[in-house]
Design a protein around this motif. Structure first.
Motif, mmCIF file in Angstrom:
data_model
loop_
_atom_site.group_PDB
_atom_site.id
_atom_site.type_symbol
_atom_site.label_atom_id
_atom_site.label_comp_id
_atom_site.label_asym_id
_atom_site.label_seq_id
_atom_site.Cartn_x
_atom_site.Cartn_y
_atom_site.Cartn_z
ATOM 1 N N UNK A 176 0.854 -1.197 0.000
ATOM 2 C CA UNK A 176 0.000 0.000 0.000
ATOM 3 C C UNK A 176 0.885 1.241 0.000
ATOM 4 N N UNK A 177 0.643 2.146 -0.931
ATOM 5 C CA UNK A 177 1.422 3.378 -1.045
ATOM 6 C C UNK A 177 0.528 4.568 -0.684
ATOM 7 N N UNK A 178 0.855 5.252 0.407
ATOM 8 C CA UNK A 178 0.126 6.444 0.836
ATOM 9 C C UNK A 178 0.910 7.679 0.423
ATOM 10 N N UNK A 179 0.184 8.694 -0.063
ATOM 11 C CA UNK A 179 0.825 9.932 -0.506
ATOM 12 C C UNK A 179 0.059 11.129 0.050
ATOM 13 N N UNK A 180 0.778 12.018 0.733
ATOM 14 C CA UNK A 180 0.202 13.253 1.265
ATOM 15 C C UNK A 180 0.813 14.420 0.512
ATOM 16 N N UNK A 181 0.058 15.060 -0.373
ATOM 17 C CA UNK A 181 0.622 16.167 -1.148
ATOM 18 C C UNK A 181 0.837 17.415 -0.295
ATOM 19 N N UNK A 182 1.695 18.313 -0.826
ATOM 20 C CA UNK A 182 1.991 19.605 -0.183
ATOM 21 C C UNK A 182 2.702 19.412 1.142
ATOM 22 N N UNK A 183 2.449 20.309 2.115
ATOM 23 C CA UNK A 183 3.121 20.278 3.425
ATOM 24 C C UNK A 183 4.647 20.287 3.261
#
Length: 484
Positions: free
Chosen positions: A150-157
């Motif tokens: 499972x690949x989680x991605x949180x953009x920005x920050x």
């Protein structure tokens, strides 16, 4: 009570009393930190014993708790102001800022390191009760899942210094799973089995749901968490490329004709989704026309004579009935298929009859129908009910065995509790090796129970935990912890 003192006392109290309190009160569901607030979730139905347990475990002033139960919405205790808010049913939130004006040196990251020892403090336990699930992400690459990765991605920050992901997959650890800055966002890859998971991001100590994920639900502590499904099945229908709309539906969706919309592919239609272990009947609706799956040879009639396609997710259990070789037809029926009398026709063998069937972990009652005559399983000693209303019982993937080592001369011993609505004709324990036993599958949580020995209700003599009941006779208590 200053925040640092509060958490230090909490940590020492929790460690010192872990063997005692863990079985009596689940701290995971009582306390969490969110948006700079220390939040306690209290139940207005708790007994005085449970209130005292919370007060002792979390170092809360008993007068503070008493004021919550008196109905106050704002409580001043010493130099601190607490707020009380009703969230749902009998649950209320008691909250205050974790960073008081008197001590601005305390940082959220410091507090997270202290509370790392309360496992799963922030939310839901891993779910085994969810039947199906489909993700709903606004950003296509915010989550991907393939081959148990499972690949989680949180953009920005981009200005964040530290970002963690916390959820049911790591017991809501606050420091175990850091994310890495990759391009224009933060990323982490986890090895996860198919299923449903709740999670949040921790950005420089502050909890936040996934801004790209539209699926959210309240956790056990009352706050919202993001929810994601790791898929284990793909419905596919080849052809019908000129159709305007194709959906799939089945018993997992209550046969809702609205169904789940499938997506067009190069050679037909497709829909990936999560399905809990079990056996499912399904059909496609192609421009509102019902049809079975032409690529699936597993087709059976339901109780109304309709043909449905079937799939099994997970391991199958082999139901067997020895003998009755002269019977013309034997049907398996039970709580796992709504006691359907025609659906599961067993296969004849040289020694009798058998039928492999995929069922999720749980407790089930069943019977055989031999040429129209109902009968319990003669090879299974575990029985529920009484008289002419008896069923065979099976606990698949049982995670607890109730035992009563005394009363070897008793004629009957019944197990009754909150898990079977205190049914006095429910679980008839089986004597084995001088003791009475009953295997069972239970979801994580708290259960109360008693034994009925030849008509007399008794507490479990081997269980020191008990709760008061309305009759003043107490009930034994069992805590089932989440599996790792």
């Amino acid at each position: 009570m200053k925040p640092f003192v509060c958490f230090s006392l909490l940590f020492m109290t929790l460690m010192f009393n872990s063997l005692v309190t863990q079985a009596q009160l689940d701290p995971d569901k009582v306390c969490h930190i969110e948006n700079g607030q220390l939040i306690f979730t209290l139940n207005l139905k708790w007994s005085e014993k449970e209130k005292k347990e919370v007060s002792k475990l979390f170092d809360l002033d008993s007068t503070l708790i008493a004021q919550v139960y008196s109905g106050k919405s704002v409580i001043v205790s010493g130099n601190e102001t607490w707020k009380v808010k009703k969230i749902q049913g009998t649950l209320v939130e008691l909250s205050k800022s974790v960073q008081s004006k008197a001590d601005k040196s305390i940082r959220m990251n410091d507090l997270l390191l202290v509370v790392e020892n309360w496992m799963n403090f922030a939310g839901n336990t891993a779910s085994t009760t969810t039947v199906y699930g489909i993700n709903n992400f606004e950003v296509a690459n915010a989550f991907t899942y393939s081959q148990n990765k499972a690949l989680f991605y949180l953009p920005a920050n981009k200005t964040a210094q530290r970002v963690y992901i916390s959820g049911t997959f790591n017991n809501w650890s606050t420091t175990q799973t850091p994310m890495k800055m990759m391009g224009n966002g933060w990323m982490v890859e986890l090895k996860l089995n198919p299923g449903k998971y709740a999670y949040k991001f921790i950005v420089d100590g502050r909890w936040t749901t996934d801004p790209s994920n539209k699926l959210r639900e309240r956790g056990d502590a009352g706050a919202y968490n993001s929810v994601v499904y790791c898929y284990n099945h793909v419905f596919e229908l080849k052809g019908h490329k000129d159709a305007r709309k194709v959906v799939v539906t089945g018993n997992f969706y209550g046969w809702n004709p609205r169904g789940f919309p499938m997506q067009p592919t190069a050679d037909g239609w497709s829909l990936p989704m999560y399905l809990r272990d079990g056996t499912y009947a399904y059909k496609f609706l192609v421009d509102n026309e019902w049809m079975t799956d032409p690529a699936n040879p597993a087709v059976r009639k339901d109780a109304d004579g309709n043909l449905n396609s079937f799939i099994g997710i997970g391991e199958s259990y082999l139901f067997k009935l020895d003998g009755y070789t002269t019977a013309k037809k034997v049907v398996l029926t039970g709580s796992f298929n709504a006691w359907d009398e025609v659906e599961l026709v067993m296969d004849k063998t040289p020694k009798g009859w058998q039928f492999p069937y995929v069922i999720a972990a749980g407790n089930y009652e069943y019977k055989f129908i031999v040429d129209g005559k109902w009968m319990i399983d003669p090879a299974n000693p575990f029985i529920t009910g009484s008289g002419n209303f008896q069923n065979s019982f099976i606990a698949l993937k049982a995670n607890h065995i109730f035992e009563l080592n005394k009363y070897p001369d008793a004629r009957t011993v019944i197990l009754a509790g909150s898990f079977n609505n205190w049914n006095e004709d429910g679980y008839k324990m089986v004597k084995e090796g001088g003791k009475w036993i009953w295997p069972i599958y239970l979801q994580p949580g708290k259960y109360t129970y008693k034994f009925i020995v030849d008509g007399t209700w008794i507490l479990d003599p081997a269980d020191k935990l008990y709760d008061q009941n309305e009759y003043g006779t107490n009930n034994s208590v069992l805590w089932v912890e989440p599996s790792n």
